[in-house]
Design a protein around this motif. Structure first.
Motif, PDB file in Angstrom:
ATOM      1  N   PRO A  47       0.788  -1.235   0.000  1.00 19.27           N
ATOM      2  CA  PRO A  47       0.000   0.000   0.000  1.00 19.27           C
ATOM      3  C   PRO A  47       0.819   1.283   0.000  1.00 19.27           C
ATOM      4  CG  PRO A  47       0.083  -0.901   2.219  1.00 19.27           C
ATOM      5  CD  PRO A  47       0.798  -1.884   1.328  1.00 19.27           C
ATOM      6  N   TYR A  48       2.113   1.179   0.266  1.00 19.91           N
ATOM      7  CA  TYR A  48       2.938   2.382   0.375  1.00 19.91           C
ATOM      8  C   TYR A  48       3.631   2.677  -0.957  1.00 19.91           C
ATOM      9  CZ  TYR A  48       2.127   1.481   5.301  1.00 19.91           C
ATOM     10  OH  TYR A  48       1.527   1.240   6.506  1.00 19.91           O
ATOM     11  N   LYS A  49       3.530   3.924  -1.401  1.00 20.10           N
ATOM     12  CA  LYS A  49       4.077   4.309  -2.694  1.00 20.10           C
ATOM     13  C   LYS A  49       5.592   4.528  -2.600  1.00 20.10           C
ATOM     14  CE  LYS A  49      -0.299   6.469  -3.975  1.00 20.10           C
ATOM     15  NZ  LYS A  49      -1.001   7.717  -4.349  1.00 20.10           N
ATOM     16  N   VAL A  50       6.304   3.994  -3.570  1.00 16.22           N
ATOM     17  CA  VAL A  50       7.752   4.184  -3.649  1.00 16.22           C
ATOM     18  C   VAL A  50       8.005   5.210  -4.748  1.00 16.22           C
ATOM     19  CG1 VAL A  50       9.976   3.097  -4.084  1.00 16.22           C
ATOM     20  CG2 VAL A  50       8.189   1.840  -2.850  1.00 16.22           C
ATOM     21  N   GLU A 132      -2.420   5.569   1.544  1.00 18.09           N
ATOM     22  CA  GLU A 132      -1.511   4.555   2.073  1.00 18.09           C
ATOM     23  C   GLU A 132      -2.017   4.037   3.411  1.00 18.09           C
ATOM     24  OE1 GLU A 132       2.743   6.046   0.177  1.00 18.09           O
ATOM     25  OE2 GLU A 132       2.067   6.920   2.060  1.00 18.09           O
ATOM     26  N   LYS A 133      -2.448   4.954   4.278  1.00 18.51           N
ATOM     27  CA  LYS A 133      -3.019   4.537   5.561  1.00 18.51           C
ATOM     28  C   LYS A 133      -4.261   3.680   5.340  1.00 18.51           C
ATOM     29  CE  LYS A 133      -1.527   8.412   8.506  1.00 18.51           C
ATOM     30  NZ  LYS A 133      -1.992   9.443   9.454  1.00 18.51           N
ATOM     31  N   ALA A 134      -5.117   4.112   4.413  1.00 19.81           N
ATOM     32  CA  ALA A 134      -6.384   3.429   4.174  1.00 19.81           C
ATOM     33  C   ALA A 134      -6.168   1.964   3.819  1.00 19.81           C
ATOM     34  CB  ALA A 134      -7.158   4.143   3.061  1.00 19.81           C
ATOM     35  N   PHE A 135      -5.332   1.706   2.818  1.00 13.46           N
ATOM     36  CA  PHE A 135      -5.131   0.329   2.372  1.00 13.46           C
ATOM     37  C   PHE A 135      -4.277  -0.473   3.354  1.00 13.46           C
ATOM     38  CE2 PHE A 135      -6.420   2.295  -1.642  1.00 13.46           C
ATOM     39  CZ  PHE A 135      -7.362   1.369  -2.072  1.00 13.46           C
ATOM     40  N   LYS A 138      -6.565  -1.466   6.238  1.00 10.58           N
ATOM     41  CA  LYS A 138      -7.487  -2.498   5.778  1.00 10.58           C
ATOM     42  C   LYS A 138      -6.783  -3.849   5.667  1.00 10.58           C
ATOM     43  CE  LYS A 138     -10.723  -3.669   2.086  1.00 10.58           C
ATOM     44  NZ  LYS A 138     -11.343  -3.261   0.811  1.00 10.58           N
ATOM     45  N   MET A 139      -5.571  -3.852   5.105  1.00  4.96           N
ATOM     46  CA  MET A 139      -4.821  -5.095   4.971  1.00  4.96           C
ATOM     47  C   MET A 139      -4.546  -5.724   6.322  1.00  4.96           C
ATOM     48  SD  MET A 139      -2.039  -4.294   1.933  1.00  4.96           S
ATOM     49  CE  MET A 139      -1.320  -5.946   1.979  1.00  4.96           C
ATOM     50  N   ARG A 140      -4.215  -4.882   7.317  1.00  7.60           N
ATOM     51  CA  ARG A 140      -3.907  -5.444   8.627  1.00  7.60           C
ATOM     52  C   ARG A 140      -5.152  -6.037   9.277  1.00  7.60           C
ATOM     53  NH1 ARG A 140      -1.088  -3.300  14.240  1.00  7.60           N
ATOM     54  NH2 ARG A 140      -1.347  -5.323  15.216  1.00  7.60           N
ATOM     55  N   LEU A 141      -6.284  -5.339   9.190  1.00  8.28           N
ATOM     56  CA  LEU A 141      -7.510  -5.866   9.775  1.00  8.28           C
ATOM     57  C   LEU A 141      -7.939  -7.158   9.086  1.00  8.28           C
ATOM     58  CD1 LEU A 141      -9.696  -2.731  10.546  1.00  8.28           C
ATOM     59  CD2 LEU A 141      -8.802  -4.394  12.159  1.00  8.28           C
ATOM     60  N   GLU A 142      -7.768  -7.227   7.780  1.00  5.50           N
ATOM     61  CA  GLU A 142      -8.102  -8.453   7.066  1.00  5.50           C
ATOM     62  C   GLU A 142      -7.198  -9.604   7.513  1.00  5.50           C
ATOM     63  OE1 GLU A 142      -7.788  -7.213   3.016  1.00  5.50           O
ATOM     64  OE2 GLU A 142      -9.921  -6.695   2.879  1.00  5.50           O
ATOM     65  N   ALA A 143      -5.913  -9.307   7.735  1.00  5.59           N
ATOM     66  CA  ALA A 143      -4.990 -10.340   8.213  1.00  5.59           C
ATOM     67  C   ALA A 143      -5.395 -10.815   9.600  1.00  5.59           C
ATOM     68  CB  ALA A 143      -3.560  -9.790   8.238  1.00  5.59           C
ATOM     69  N   TYR A 181     -10.485   5.863   7.914  1.00  6.10           N
ATOM     70  CA  TYR A 181      -9.469   5.687   6.877  1.00  6.10           C
ATOM     71  C   TYR A 181      -9.826   4.521   5.956  1.00  6.10           C
ATOM     72  CZ  TYR A 181      -5.931   9.093   8.233  1.00  6.10           C
ATOM     73  OH  TYR A 181      -5.246  10.267   8.454  1.00  6.10           O
ATOM     74  N   ILE A 182     -10.291   3.423   6.519  1.00 10.72           N
ATOM     75  CA  ILE A 182     -10.631   2.261   5.705  1.00 10.72           C
ATOM     76  C   ILE A 182     -11.752   2.582   4.731  1.00 10.72           C
ATOM     77  CG2 ILE A 182     -11.602  -0.080   5.816  1.00 10.72           C
ATOM     78  CD1 ILE A 182      -9.962  -0.502   8.352  1.00 10.72           C
ATOM     79  N   ARG A 183     -12.656   3.492   5.110  1.00 11.05           N
ATOM     80  CA  ARG A 183     -13.727   3.916   4.209  1.00 11.05           C
ATOM     81  C   ARG A 183     -13.155   4.494   2.915  1.00 11.05           C
ATOM     82  NH1 ARG A 183     -18.332   2.038   3.811  1.00 11.05           N
ATOM     83  NH2 ARG A 183     -18.297   3.524   2.086  1.00 11.05           N
ATOM     84  N   LEU A 184     -11.990   5.131   2.980  1.00 17.11           N
ATOM     85  CA  LEU A 184     -11.409   5.767   1.797  1.00 17.11           C
ATOM     86  C   LEU A 184     -11.094   4.770   0.689  1.00 17.11           C
ATOM     87  CD1 LEU A 184      -8.924   8.401   3.317  1.00 17.11           C
ATOM     88  CD2 LEU A 184     -11.353   8.670   2.754  1.00 17.11           C
TER      89      LEU A 184
END
Length: 311
Positions: A47-50, A132-135, A138-143, A181-184
């Motif tokens: 989720p983090y942009k490089v 970046e925070k949003a995704f 979300k990824m952490r909660l899904e995990a 944030y997850i709503r985004l």
């Protein structure tokens, strides 16, 4: 008893018995390896942009001069290749620097453990974009959900308090803010980009996330045409209309045309109406400049005419 079979009596091995304290301490340190970049993959849906910006240029130069001071964290995948868990910027910097290997610590992690570590390792970054925070959240909660902790990622009241707060503790956010944030993640990409750029504020963006993709597309068209973004009050109004199934393109246009508090008066013209008075040799990007010059000349003409009439 079969020959060659050894009994484990729980005794300390000779190598440990005669090793020094320093050697025992060093044996507990993480092992660092030089892994070929050709064998390393990026984390899926990272989720983090490089970004290849000025900061990246400085990191590349630092790695050229000093090497990688902090090793990246990898996990070994089922196919034998490696996957970056923490250190995507350092990996990209090595690629740009032309360094063929990457100094790394290899951890034995499941995919869900890797997701959680990946998100946590980025908490300390000085600047994290809303998307970046949003995704990441979300990824952490899904995990966590896959590990057996029930969570609803879209409806605030249904998300167990402990799961939202657990993510929020490390990130310095409240559980409610994590849900916002997850709503985004429900925003279409073009509107989410506007949130990252600061053109749409966070709270209005959360309200807009409840609009369907078609409704958001109508809104994007209206924002582009008017060069304006909705206030919180306007976003809430659109959310309410959408909830009732009454948010049409006409309703969006009507809401966006409402004057905001302290809003400066703004006049818009359709390009096709202006272009009929502008020579084809004038590029479209020069339209505003041409119109301003024409108005200036016309104003000067009016002043001259008024001066002549006064004589």
């Amino acid at each position: 008893m079969k020959a060659g079979k050894k009994l484990d009596l729980g005794l300390t091995g000779l190598d440990k018995l005669f090793s020094t304290e320093q050697e025992r301490m060093e044996s507990q340190l993480p092992k660092i390896y030089d892994i070929p970049l050709a064998e390393i993959d990026d984390f899926p849906d990272h989720p983090y942009k490089v970004k290849e910006d000025e900061d990246m240029d400085q990191l590349v130069q630092s790695i050229k001069d000093n090497g990688i001071l902090t090793p990246v964290t990898l996990r070994r995948k089922e196919d034998g290749r490696y996957e970056v868990v923490a250190g995507h910027r350092r990996k990209r910097a090595c690629e740009l620097a032309g360094i063929p290997t990457l100094r790394a610590e290899i951890k034995d992690l499941t995919r869900d453990e890797a997701v959680i570590l990946m998100v946590e390792s980025n908490y300390q970054r000085s600047k994290i974009l809303p998307s970046e925070k949003a995704f990441a959240y979300k990824m952490r909660l899904e995990a966590m959900n896959r590990q057996g902790q029930r969570s609803d990622l879209t409806s605030g009241p249904l998300v167990p308090k402990f799961s939202r707060d657990e993510v929020g503790e490390g990130a310095g956010e409240s559980g409610r803010q994590i849900s916002r944030y997850i709503r985004l993640t429900n925003l279409i990409p073009d509107i989410l980009d506007m949130v990252d750029e600061g053109r749409i504020a966070f709270r209005p963006a959360v309200e807009l996330s409840y609009l369907s993709e078609a409704e958001q597309a109508y809104l994007l068209e209206e924002m582009t045409y008017n060069d304006a973004t909705p206030s919180l009050a306007q976003a809430i109004k659109m959310h309410n209309f959408a909830k009732e199934g009454k948010l049409s393109a006409e309703v969006i246009e009507s809401i966006m045309s409402e004057e905001k508090p302290n809003q400066k008066e703004k006049i818009s013209f359709r390009a096709d109406r202006l272009r009929q008075y502008i020579p084809d040799s004038v590029p479209r990007e020069k339209t505003e400049e041409y119109v301003m010059r024409a108005l200036q000349h016309y104003r000067e003409y009016q002043i001259r005419q008024a001066s002549r009439s006064a004589r």
